[in-house]
Design an enzyme around this catalytic site. Structure first.
Site, mmCIF file in Angstrom:
data_model
loop_
_atom_site.group_PDB
_atom_site.id
_atom_site.type_symbol
_atom_site.label_atom_id
_atom_site.label_comp_id
_atom_site.label_asym_id
_atom_site.label_seq_id
_atom_site.Cartn_x
_atom_site.Cartn_y
_atom_site.Cartn_z
ATOM 1 C CD GLN A 139 24.907 5.024 20.752
ATOM 2 O OE1 GLN A 139 26.106 5.038 20.958
ATOM 3 N NE2 GLN A 139 24.390 5.277 19.575
ATOM 4 N N PRO A 264 32.407 -2.507 27.292
ATOM 5 C CG PRO A 264 30.099 -2.123 27.360
ATOM 6 C CD PRO A 264 31.375 -1.814 28.081
ATOM 7 N N GLY A 266 34.275 -0.638 21.719
ATOM 8 C CA GLY A 266 35.579 -0.097 21.387
ATOM 9 C C GLY A 266 35.656 1.329 21.895
ATOM 10 N N GLY A 267 34.644 2.093 21.532
ATOM 11 C CA GLY A 267 34.618 3.486 21.965
ATOM 12 C C GLY A 267 33.194 3.988 22.052
ATOM 13 C CG MET A 268 29.662 5.857 24.499
ATOM 14 S SD MET A 268 28.450 5.472 23.195
ATOM 15 C CE MET A 268 27.524 7.003 23.159
ATOM 16 C CD GLU A 269 28.835 8.095 19.863
ATOM 17 O OE1 GLU A 269 29.491 7.096 20.183
ATOM 18 O OE2 GLU A 269 27.750 8.031 19.255
ATOM 19 C CG HIS A 293 34.073 5.641 14.797
ATOM 20 N ND1 HIS A 293 33.455 5.223 13.635
ATOM 21 C CD2 HIS A 293 33.119 5.594 15.757
ATOM 22 C CE1 HIS A 293 32.190 4.927 13.892
ATOM 23 N NE2 HIS A 293 31.957 5.145 15.176
ATOM 24 C CD GLU A 294 33.823 6.069 19.320
ATOM 25 O OE1 GLU A 294 32.752 6.703 19.334
ATOM 26 O OE2 GLU A 294 33.896 4.885 18.937
ATOM 27 C CG HIS A 297 30.130 9.358 16.779
ATOM 28 N ND1 HIS A 297 29.006 9.220 15.997
ATOM 29 C CD2 HIS A 297 30.609 8.098 17.000
ATOM 30 C CE1 HIS A 297 28.816 7.918 15.756
ATOM 31 N NE2 HIS A 297 29.770 7.219 16.340
ATOM 32 C CD GLU A 316 27.737 4.681 15.134
ATOM 33 O OE1 GLU A 316 28.904 4.795 14.697
ATOM 34 O OE2 GLU A 316 27.423 4.962 16.316
ATOM 35 C CG ASP A 375 21.860 -2.070 22.189
ATOM 36 O OD1 ASP A 375 21.656 -0.864 21.923
ATOM 37 O OD2 ASP A 375 22.243 -2.468 23.300
ATOM 38 C CE1 TYR A 383 27.755 0.486 14.070
ATOM 39 C CE2 TYR A 383 29.698 1.885 14.091
ATOM 40 C CZ TYR A 383 28.644 1.286 14.756
ATOM 41 O OH TYR A 383 28.483 1.503 16.097
ATOM 42 N NE ARG A 556 36.316 -3.256 20.717
ATOM 43 C CZ ARG A 556 37.233 -2.773 19.901
ATOM 44 N NH1 ARG A 556 38.522 -2.855 20.232
ATOM 45 N NH2 ARG A 556 36.894 -2.216 18.759
HETATM 46 N N1 BES Z 1 28.261 4.927 19.339
HETATM 47 C C1 BES Z 1 28.974 3.746 19.057
HETATM 48 C C2 BES Z 1 28.794 2.689 20.103
HETATM 49 C C3 BES Z 1 27.366 2.208 20.312
HETATM 50 C C4 BES Z 1 26.496 2.027 19.249
HETATM 51 C C5 BES Z 1 26.920 1.925 21.581
HETATM 52 C C6 BES Z 1 25.188 1.596 19.479
HETATM 53 C C7 BES Z 1 25.632 1.487 21.799
HETATM 54 C C8 BES Z 1 24.753 1.331 20.744
HETATM 55 C C9 BES Z 1 30.466 4.028 18.862
HETATM 56 O O1 BES Z 1 30.732 5.227 18.229
HETATM 57 C C10 BES Z 1 31.022 2.965 17.957
HETATM 58 O O2 BES Z 1 30.593 2.897 16.844
HETATM 59 N N2 BES Z 1 31.972 2.170 18.439
HETATM 60 C C11 BES Z 1 32.621 1.130 17.678
HETATM 61 C C12 BES Z 1 33.946 1.588 17.169
HETATM 62 C C13 BES Z 1 34.056 1.994 15.773
HETATM 63 C C14 BES Z 1 35.481 2.288 15.358
HETATM 64 C C15 BES Z 1 33.291 1.282 14.741
HETATM 65 C C16 BES Z 1 32.908 -0.027 18.605
HETATM 66 O O3 BES Z 1 32.747 0.134 19.814
HETATM 67 O O4 BES Z 1 33.310 -1.074 18.137
HETATM 68 ZN ZN ZN Z 2 30.180 5.142 16.168
#
Ligand code: BES
Ligand code: ZN
Length: 605
Positions: A139, A264, A266-269, A293-294, A297, A316, A375, A383, A556
């Site tokens: 993503q 890079p 926090g999480g990726m779904e 959160h993940e 998704h 988001e 991005d 969010y 991160r």
């Molecule tokens: N899908 C996103 C990560 C993402 C968004 C990757 C856009 C590349 C482009 C993931 O679900 C996310 O939102 N991660 C957040 C954590 C969350 C608790 C807000 C993060 O990684 O900080």
């Molecule tokens: Zn997300």
């Protein structure tokens, strides 16, 4: 019942971040056969696609970025000439493959390059254990750097994969996964639910599995597993809680892969296999909302997907709303209210910053990212403004009605994509219409197509945070640090503490805080980041050693950007930042160093 379903083939809306031509031909199934070579850091692969084409289709167009395309053929062995268009810095290159009436499959033999943006190859020293590691981050539009594909969130396909890795490694994908290392490193995968390309994922390393429930579990490096279990042992109840809210979990298995610290995000779904940073392993489960959160998704995003990145808030914003509902169900209203308060603060700050920087349009929920890297849409707008919009809908319609609406929304749009306009229409009919409610005036023009924070923005009210503020006041009036009553504080209360600490405090107070709480050696990455920011502002040098270690080990982006950003505000800080960055950059994924190079004006060649 009225049929509002939006067909998968409704490609009228254009995705400006993909070269694909879905109105002419689309991929429907992928068989990916790949060899993963840690020596050369290159993937050699064949991608075979089943395609669906429309009458008179002349070609199918795929997205690629820095791929070396070696050979393309149709069906069994009908080799064809392909064409690679000019390279675009953001989008890469369009791959044109001619097709005819009888083209059922297309096959692409290719190699990735050493600068494949999705891939991070880690050597043994960069992982928790003593073995190398590879992971992908697709993503938003990086899948094309490791697979030639129609890289648009509105296009879905199923997949299978045959992956060969060096002996001693486990390979995992966003698919049905193995739980044990194969002695010769051969793995087969299957993803039977159709997914968009940004959810393609692969990880290879010395990993083991721990089952946490009937359809949940944890993958981690052996040396991280014990810590991972401490924080993530309740995964099964997360899934059950989510299902109770908005309907069945449609992906069968929910596992979490704890990655090395350079991950890079926090999480990726990634479907069936959420990727997570080890920085959520705080030892007291206080950062597990990220898992909620993940997991959320799996409905908002993976099941019902934004058609283009301009509709990112549909992924988001819904997910943050759902995340807080899961946390409320598991930990209570006062807990969820803390999370909402933190969102509120971040939204206010980022909205103001975007507007001050002349990017007012980026504070609309509906974005216009054409010509830019998608991005940049990853802000508090998608969010948190997204979250508060849904929270407002909940307040206007009543929770029961809103929950019924959401449940139906996920069910009716399952395995489809939706754009903002289609959603708003669906909302008018199925939330306001069905319940005979009046749509609040200017709702869409203020929230979706308008800037900043609308007047009817719901305001969270956290009792627990109020106590934090009272405690700070006690401390600062008595000048006695022992009056700071932190006994019952969770991570969130500490974060709030740092957020509301008055600017007027000086070096002495900072030093007193460290003496009492030893923040410099705090193992919680969220708290440590706030502490480092404060230390930089007040030039509290005893924390700089810990800061350097943290910056070198952690990739991160959410932590790196503010810390480096604070450092470069002074001349000496700038020098320090560049010194650390020189050493640390090699440990970061493209997603992080790409942003940091720009922030630090770092010469890259
Ligand atoms: N899908 C996103 C990560 C993402 C968004 C990757 C856009 C590349 C482009 C993931 O679900 C996310 O939102 N991660 C957040 C954590 C969350 C608790 C807000 C993060 O990684 O900080
Ligand atoms: Zn997300």
């Amino acid at each position: 019942m009225e049929n509002n379903r939006i067909a998968t083939t409704d490609f009228e809306k254009n995705d400006h971040h993909s070269f694909a031509n879905p109105k002419e031909a689309v991929i429907t199934h992928l068989i990916w056969s790949a060899n993963i070579d840690f020596e050369t850091k290159i993937i050699k692969a064949v991608a075979q696609y089943d395609i669906r084409k429309y009458p008179n289709a002349k070609e199918i167009i795929l997205d690629t970025k820095n791929l070396q395309i070696e050979k393309v053929w149709r069906n069994e062995n009908d080799t064809v000439d392909f064409e690679l268009e000019e390279y675009d810095e953001i989008l890469g290159q369009a791959l044109h493959i001619p097709i005819s009436k009888d083209s059922k499959t297309i096959n692409i033999q290719y190699k990735t390059s050493s600068n494949a943006e999705a891939l991070q190859w880690l050597n043994a020293q960069q992982t928790a254990g003593d073995a190398p590691f590879l992971f992908t981050q697709s993503q938003a539009i990086l899948c094309r750097s490791w697979i030639p594909i129609q890289d648009s969130p509105g296009i879905r396909f199923t997949y299978e994969a045959n992956v060969k890795v060096p002996e001693g490694n486990l390979a995992l994908m966003s698919a049905e996964n193995p739980q044990k290392i194969d002695s010769i490193g051969n793995y087969r995968f299957k993803m039977q639910q159709p997914i968009p390309a940004y959810l393609m994922a692969l990880a290879v390393g010395n990993l083991e599995y721990y089952k946490t429930g009937s359809n949940t579990g944890i993958y981690a490096e052996p040396t991280t597993m014990e810590k991972a279990i401490t924080d993530l042992e309740d995964l099964q109840s997360f899934v059950e809680t989510a299902e109770n809210l908005y309907g069945k979990y449609r992906w069968e298995q929910f596992d979490v892969l704890v990655l090395p610290p350079s991950f890079p995000f926090g999480g990726m779904e990634n479907p069936r296999l959420t990727f997570a940073t080890p920085t959520i392993l705080s030892g007291d489960k206080s950062l597990v909302s990220l898992i909620a959160h993940e997991l959320a998704h799996s409905w908002s995003g993976n099941l019902v997907t934004n058609t283009t990145w301009n509709d990112f808030w549909l992924n988001e914003g819904f997910t943050v709303y759902f995340e807080y509902r899961i946390m409320e169900a598991l930990y209570g209203k006062d807990y969820a209210e803390m999370l909402a308060s933190i969102s509120f603060k971040e939204l206010k700050e980022e909205s103001k910053e975007l507007i001050n920087n002349g990017n007012e349009k980026d504070t609309h929920l509906k974005l216009d990212l054409d010509g830019r890297n998608p991005d940049v849409g990853m802000t508090a707008i998608a969010y948190d403004k997204g979250y508060f919009f849904l929270k407002l809908l909940e307040e206007v319609s009543g929770r029961e009605n809103f929950d019924a609406f959401l449940k139906q929304y996920f069910k009716e749009h399952a395995f489809n994509s939706i754009n903002t306009e289609q959603f708003l229409l669906y909302l008018e009919q199925n939330l306001f219409g069905v319940n005979e409610l009046e749509t609040p005036s200017n709702l869409f023009s203020n929230w979706v197509y308008g800037p900043g924070l609308p007047d009817n923005l719901p305001k969270p009210n956290s009792e627990r945070f109020k106590k934090v503020e009272e405690s700070i006041a006690d401390w600062l009036t008595t000048e006695n640090i022992d009056t700071l009553n932190t006994e019952k504080w969770s991570t969130h209360e500490y974060l709030h503490f740092f957020h509301v600490l008055p600017d007027s405090i000086g070096y002495n107070e900072v030093s007193a805080l460290d003496n009492k709480f030893d923040f410099t050696n705090n193992g919680n990455a969220e708290i440590l980041t706030e502490w480092i920011l404060l230390a930089i502002k007040k030039e509290y040098r005893p924390a700089y050693g810990a800061m350097e270690i943290f910056l070198i080990n952690t990739g991160r982006k959410k932590f790196l950007m503010p810390i480096y950003g604070e450092l470069i505000k002074s001349e000496s800080g700038k020098r320090l930042a560049l010194n650390i960055y020189k050493k640390a950059r090699q440990n970061y994924h493209y997603v992080s160093y790409n942003s940091l190079d720009k922030l630090l004006n770092y010469p890259t060649n």
